[in-house]
Design a protein around this motif. Structure first.
Motif, PDB file in Angstrom:
ATOM      1  N   GLY B 142       0.712  -1.310  -0.059  1.00 39.05           N
ATOM      2  CA  GLY B 142       0.094   0.036  -0.052  1.00 39.05           C
ATOM      3  C   GLY B 142       0.907   1.202   0.006  1.00 39.05           C
ATOM      4  N   VAL B 145       1.523   3.588  -4.859  1.00 39.89           N
ATOM      5  CA  VAL B 145       0.538   3.212  -5.697  1.00 39.89           C
ATOM      6  C   VAL B 145       0.845   3.151  -7.180  1.00 39.89           C
ATOM      7  N   ASP B 146       1.714   4.033  -7.587  1.00 34.62           N
ATOM      8  CA  ASP B 146       2.035   3.995  -9.109  1.00 34.62           C
ATOM      9  C   ASP B 146       3.808   3.639  -9.100  1.00 34.62           C
ATOM     10  N   PHE B 226      -0.651  -0.345  -5.073  1.00 34.63           N
ATOM     11  CA  PHE B 226      -2.261  -0.475  -5.332  1.00 34.63           C
ATOM     12  C   PHE B 226      -2.716  -1.590  -5.439  1.00 34.63           C
ATOM     13  N   THR B 227      -2.239  -2.370  -6.332  1.00 41.42           N
ATOM     14  CA  THR B 227      -2.726  -3.798  -6.337  1.00 41.42           C
ATOM     15  C   THR B 227      -2.518  -4.623  -5.100  1.00 41.42           C
ATOM     16  N   ASN B 229      -2.705  -3.597  -2.204  1.00 42.11           N
ATOM     17  CA  ASN B 229      -3.631  -3.279  -1.094  1.00 42.11           C
ATOM     18  C   ASN B 229      -4.882  -3.628  -1.292  1.00 42.11           C
ATOM     19  N   VAL B 230      -5.499  -3.653  -2.794  1.00 38.73           N
ATOM     20  CA  VAL B 230      -6.733  -4.182  -3.092  1.00 38.73           C
ATOM     21  C   VAL B 230      -6.565  -5.604  -2.679  1.00 38.73           C
ATOM     22  N   ALA B 231      -5.721  -6.514  -2.938  1.00 39.94           N
ATOM     23  CA  ALA B 231      -5.496  -7.950  -2.484  1.00 39.94           C
ATOM     24  C   ALA B 231      -5.745  -8.333  -1.336  1.00 39.94           C
ATOM     25  N   LYS B 233      -6.797  -6.088   1.067  1.00 39.47           N
ATOM     26  CA  LYS B 233      -8.317  -5.762   1.717  1.00 39.47           C
ATOM     27  C   LYS B 233      -9.274  -6.822   1.278  1.00 39.47           C
TER      28      LYS B 233
END
Lengths: 372, 372
Positions: B142, B145-146, B226-227, B229-231, B233
């Motif tokens: 997290g 992000v880029d 980004f990826t 953090n999505v995974a 959460k």
């Protein structure tokens, strides 16, 4: 009666599970099925079950698309079960195609045979996932790994129409999948897409996080296909992991085994609430036709449910609605409404369709275009 | 004895849960704790528990960083508990900082006070997730992000060192999180990163998917923040969803309630295998110091485990190893070894550290640099 082509050769348990699923669907859903694939293999499966159902027909295709196959290899197989199924749709002989095969190959073949809907740039894979309420959709779940902001806007529109019409969710809440809910979060793509989504007539609620997907707090989760695919497969992985841990817990001793026996019915119902097979296949939204991808591991129930999704997508005329909404959006949102880029983009598509000459500059373009 | 500063004001249940966690750690882990925060609030909590532990000390800080606060707002609070804790580390009075507060603020404050390790471009959040085997790490979860491809390479190196030294996994398998395992999958970032990872001495196994994270098939999952953090959460969300569905199942009737009673112990142990609190906090790897973020919802057990992670990260000298490996990589991989860009990047960093003049061109650079 709605007629649906089913790829008899697609999926890990084809053709047996596909034939069983087709039989369940013909009986339970009131649809006509065209099984496409090796006539010999399919007829063998049918005769083994010794059923004669007039709602099931077989059409021969000599080739099969493999699971890991690249789109370019796929498109060379002009007599694959997938290709033949899409050609039936192109000729108007069926209204939808269902396959548990390679989803990338499905998208490539669909684009090759049918093309995309007017105004849609990039068809996307939409997946329905279970939630504590009615279920939510993730779009794109894997078709487009690198996206532009206006693609995400179109995914939101398509997903919202599907959620409203097929899932029966009034005014679906659309969220952009991000690494946090605050405005300052997100990456370059989601920040731009979020700004554009905010100016559409969608019920856009802003950023949502991974933990919101199953909570019932959002109905349409918008993301690029890379992120959506990672999220979806992570969900699958965690669910499998937890079930494994639970299985081991129930096997611990005699008491836990007894405990399992006592609650088996309830646990089975709980499992069904979590099972992807209950939610059927994933529509490839944005194709100029109806195509549903079922999970590669589909058994008969999952195949039947994918056929149900195909039937509902056809019955609710989802594609016509998508085109209408995109057209209306292009007309009512003048340059100051929708963000300029999206508007210009949609407008240029509408212009192309209505085939009005694009006024000055077109002649020049044609001339230089001739060189390429 | 290792001395650790704990942000007494960080997290949803601060300062009570933090004080309890610190007491558990002082007793069970053989560490000295410095509780940083409102002296009044912390002393009240300590006296309420009527304990006098010589291994626990209190240092006053008048400000508190809020959960949703932006990094820039955070950095203005020069007397926040977080800032004071990092300054203790800067002065060498403690060897690590632990906080259950805002992770973005932790990273910003850590970078502001300590800076990054030599050769590391972007510190990253590393999270340990449960698997059927020893657990796996996700890096970055997290912070960034880029990302550029070489950032992912550095994440892989840092995660691999941590997995080997702290988790005790020999020759950790490193995978790049992607939307499929085949070479043709991935997005622009992962394709470039994968190529670079392949030419490092890491045990790089190629692309892994979301469903592999918990399976035990990979030890270090590399991705942009980004990826990741999505995974992460999404995992949390699915686990919460499944537990909710199970709870409802066990409440269905008298028999299911009885069933729950019979297997309660086993189910509790299963729950502990899945619980983030068992795995402690997330190290911010790449900072020039040891900083551990605990989950915002941490109770005493989670705080204690985050302190354990801090202790282990210090004890195994993870930061020194990271610097050494990056240095060695820069020396042994000449231009034809590591992909040119990574090599050049690492090399320039080494040059900067050893403060050798960079030969020709440097004078020119300094002149034009003077204008800016």
């Amino acid at each position: 009666m709605i007629r649906i082509a089913v790829d008899a050769m697609g999926g890990d348990h084809a053709p047996g599970a596909v034939v069983d699923g087709a039989l369940l669907a013909a009986k339970g859903l009131g649809v006509e099925i065209v099984l496409v694939g090796s006539k010999e293999a399919v007829d063998r499966e049918l005769s083994r079950r010794s059923v004669r159902d007039s709602a099931i027909q077989t059409i021969h295709a000599s080739q099969v698309v493999a699971m890991g196959e690249s789109p370019s290899a796929t498109l060379k197989k002009r007599d694959s079960s997938m290709m033949v199924a899409f050609q039936l749709m192109k000729r108007g002989e069926v209204e939808a195609v269902v396959s548990a095969g390679n989803s990338g190959a499905m998208m490539a073949t669909g684009m090759f045979v049918l093309g995309n809907l007017p105004l849609v740039d990039r068809p996307a894979i939409m997946v329905v996932v279970p939630t504590l309420l009615k279920g939510a959709v993730i779009i794109d779940a894997g078709a487009n790994v690198d996206c532009k902001p206006h693609h995400l806007v179109q995914f939101g529109l398509m997903g919202s129409i599907y959620a409203e019409k097929v899932l029966g969710i009034p005014r679906p809440r659309v969220g952009a999948l991000s690494n946090g809910e605050e405005e300052g979060k997100g990456n370059d793509l989601t920040r731009a897409a979020s700004e554009q989504l905010r100016s559409t007539p969608l019920n856009y609620i802003g950023y949502v996080e991974g933990r919101d997907i199953n909570s019932g707090g959002v109905d349409v989760v918008v993301c690029d296909g890379f992120t959506g695919n990672v999220a979806l497969k992570t969900m699958e992985g965690v669910a499998g992991f937890i079930l494994q841990v639970l299985k081991e817990a129930f096997r611990e001793n005699t008491l836990t085994r007894l405990s399992y026996l006592l609650s088996r019915g309830a646990l089975h119902r709980a499992y069904n609430r979590l099972d992807y097979a209950e939610y059927g296949g994933a529509p490839l939204l944005g194709l100029n036709g109806v195509a549903i991808v079922a999970h590669g591991g589909s058994g008969p129930k999952a195949i039947k449910n994918a056929i149900r999704v195909a039937k509902e997508t056809v019955a609710h005329d989802v594609n016509r609605l998508i085109v209408e909404v995109l057209e209306r959006l292009g007309e009512t949102h003048k340059e100051d409404g929708l963000p300029h880029k999206v508007w210009r983009h949609i407008r240029s598509k509408i212009d192309k369709i209505s085939e009005r000459p694009a006024a000055e500059g077109e002649g020049r373009e044609n001339k230089s275009g001739g060189k390429g």
